[in-house]
Scaffold this motif. Sequence first.
Motif: not given
Length: 164
Positions: A134-144
Amino acid sequence: MSEELNPAADTFEPVQEALLWQDEIWTARVIKNEEDEGWAVAMTRHGESEPALVAPWTMGRDKKNPKPLSAPAFHTWVKTANEVLRRHEQQLHAQLHKNLKLSVNGASYLVTLDIVPDEDDAHAWLAAADEDGAQLARVRVAPNFKLNNTSATSWIENEFQKPR
């Protein structure tokens, strides 16, 4: 020579010449090897501008001209070129998709990093799932963003706040 289509049947006509073989997907062309005195085979997928594979080819009996292509040779080159493409795809996938499993405070997590290599808006998605998936979290981050045990543990301990 280019691929031949029969307009009435709209089917591909294979080419089987001494230095050029084509099927519905691949073209094998014997070319002068620019790196030495010999010959090479260039394997190109239809629709691609660059060969997927260029490899040395055998000289003929006269030790001057290339050996003609044959059905077994063509099929071997197709298999080899497909394998080269498959390895490239696996390498690209490994570069763009990383994951690790870890335990933090007695709970198990799967943390993933999926890089989106967009020319205008390159970014990555950092996500965490529990042991049941089950997915708990998802955030956008820098590609590096560097995904490792330390960064993943810190993200989990900070209650999945977007890393800085």
